[in-house]
Design an enzyme around this catalytic site. Structure first.
Site, PDB file in Angstrom:
ATOM      1  CG  HIS A  34      -0.300  -0.355   2.334  1.00 23.73           C
ATOM      2  ND1 HIS A  34       0.625   0.672   2.957  1.00 23.73           N
ATOM      3  CD2 HIS A  34      -0.332  -1.277   3.299  1.00 23.73           C
ATOM      4  CE1 HIS A  34       0.984   0.114   4.130  1.00 23.73           C
ATOM      5  NE2 HIS A  34       0.524  -1.135   4.673  1.00 23.73           N
ATOM      6  N   GLY A  36       1.933   3.164   2.243  1.00 27.98           N
ATOM      7  CA  GLY A  36       2.894   3.238   3.350  1.00 27.98           C
ATOM      8  C   GLY A  36       4.248   2.478   2.882  1.00 27.98           C
ATOM      9  CG  HIS A  37       4.359  -1.551   1.757  1.00 25.89           C
ATOM     10  ND1 HIS A  37       3.135  -2.054   1.958  1.00 25.89           N
ATOM     11  CD2 HIS A  37       4.815  -2.597   2.960  1.00 25.89           C
ATOM     12  CE1 HIS A  37       3.020  -2.974   2.905  1.00 25.89           C
ATOM     13  NE2 HIS A  37       3.969  -3.143   3.541  1.00 25.89           N
ATOM     14  CG  ASP A 149       5.138  -2.311  11.925  1.00 25.50           C
ATOM     15  OD1 ASP A 149       4.296  -2.627  12.556  1.00 25.50           O
ATOM     16  OD2 ASP A 149       5.045  -2.241  10.606  1.00 25.50           O
ATOM     17  CD  GLN A 152       9.206  -4.835  11.660  1.00 29.59           C
ATOM     18  OE1 GLN A 152       8.626  -5.857  12.012  1.00 29.59           O
ATOM     19  NE2 GLN A 152       8.998  -4.092  10.670  1.00 29.59           N
ATOM     20  CB  SER A 184      -2.383  -1.419   8.314  1.00 32.90           C
ATOM     21  OG  SER A 184      -2.025  -2.927   8.723  1.00 32.90           O
ATOM     22  CB  SER A 185      -1.337  -5.363   4.872  1.00 37.97           C
ATOM     23  OG  SER A 185      -0.184  -4.783   4.049  1.00 37.97           O
TER      24      SER A 185
HETATM   25  O1  PAF Z   1       7.063  -5.107   8.768  1.00 36.55           O
HETATM   26  C1  PAF Z   1       7.136  -6.332   7.998  1.00 36.55           C
HETATM   27  O2  PAF Z   1       6.383  -6.310   6.987  1.00 36.55           O
HETATM   28  C2  PAF Z   1       7.792  -7.486   8.498  1.00 36.55           C
HETATM   29  O3  PAF Z   1       7.953  -7.550   9.726  1.00 36.55           O
HETATM   30  C3  PAF Z   1       9.315  -7.547   7.961  1.00 36.55           C
HETATM   31  C4  PAF Z   1      10.066  -6.277   8.264  1.00 36.55           C
HETATM   32  C5  PAF Z   1       9.196  -7.464   6.394  1.00 36.55           C
HETATM   33  C6  PAF Z   1       9.845  -8.885   8.183  1.00 36.55           C
HETATM   34  O4  PAF Z   1       9.076  -9.960   7.973  1.00 36.55           O
END
Ligand code: PAF
Length: 283
Positions: A34, A36-37, A149, A152, A184-185
């Site tokens: 989406h 965001g990516h 995230d 993360q 978000s997906s």
């Molecule tokens: O954020 C994500 O989509 C996942 O946690 C990642 C970093 C691709 C690892 O699988």
């Protein structure tokens, strides 16, 4: 743009690029891309070549989580990547990534013991392991992750620092829908009614951020106001509302230094997260 599914093919292509003196940017994803990516892919465009991985990593899902139902659409993802100038998509199978016998893990404590680490006990071990593997396979100069995230992102930055991984991790801002919902997906799981209810997350985040900007330093007061906002929505069930130090992901009582306010809320069965970051407050 090439789409490959084996580690050998990625290594051969990236090796060729590097020999020719190109810099490589990497965006790891689980697909169902989406905006965001796309913002991460666009940021990675500062490099000569851009690699995107699309892999729904089984290792980071708990037994009762949404691995089987996680949305997938490679054709759509490939079209978006092509339109945004991606050079290579790495789309491995779980067998390619983990083989038959897999015994090695990258794990982390402290930073993973709060927030999502509490309700998702195996999650960060799975994330660290797959991201370390992807970093070793792609060998990019830089890698790009979303601030949505935030835990993360903190964990990956720490892993890279602690394990001396030779690349730079870049965090990119949250991308929101026009009405405020963080992209978000998992938003695709929401019914029309739940989609409306989900706005309670961004409302709570904006309220908390405003309190900090207006000088409130007492985390208990900020958290109470944010919780109260979420609790107004009958379809919402709070997993957590917390304020932590951005680097250590440990809870704090007073706004000071770099701060992350993070929430996780169930809207029906869908667990959504959102956050805001305030840097260098009160220092
Ligand atoms: O954020 C994500 O989509 C996942 O946690 C990642 C970093 C691709 C690892 O699988």
């Amino acid at each position: 743009m090439k789409i490959v599914s084996t580690i050998t093919e990625v290594r051969a292509q990236v090796g060729e690029w590097k020999k020719a003196g190109n810099t490589v940017g990497f965006v790891p994803t689980m697909g169902y891309l989406h905006e965001g990516h796309m913002s991460l892919i666009d940021a990675a465009g500062e490099n000569d070549k851009v690699v995107v991985s699309i892999f729904v990593n089984p290792m980071q899902f708990g037994p009762n989580e949404d691995l089987a139902s996680y949305p997938r659409d490679l054709e759509h993802d490939a079209a978006l990547c092509e339109a945004h100038g991606v050079d290579l998509i790495f789309h491995p199978t779980p067998e390619e990534m983990y083989g038959e016998n897999f015994y090695s893990y990258v794990d982390m404590n402290v930073l993973t013991q709060e927030l999502c680490g509490l309700s998702r006990p195996v999650h960060f071990r799975g994330v660290c392991t797959v991201v370390a593997k992807l970093f070793n396979i792609v060998t990019s100069d830089k890698a790009y992750f979303g601030q949505k995230d935030a835990q993360q992102l903190a964990v990956i930055k720490r892993m890279v620092k602690d394990l001396n991984m030779p690349l730079t991790v870049i965090g990119c801002p949250i991308v929101r829908e026009e009405d405020g919902l963080a992209k978000s997906s998992r938003n695709t799981y929401l019914s029309a009614e739940e989609r409306k209810a989900a706005l309670v997350l961004s409302r709570s985040i904006f309220l908390g951020r405003q309190m900090v900007e207006e000088g409130e330093q007492d985390c208990k007061k900020i958290i109470a106001a944010m919780r109260e906002e979420i609790e107004k929505e009958p379809l919402a069930k709070i997993d957590y509302v917390k304020i932590v130090n951005l680097d250590t992901v440990q809870q704090i009582d007073k706004i000071s230094g770099d701060v992350l306010a993070a929430i996780a809320v169930y809207i029906g069965k869908t667990r959504l997260i959102d956050n805001f970051i305030c840097e260098q407050q009160g220092v």
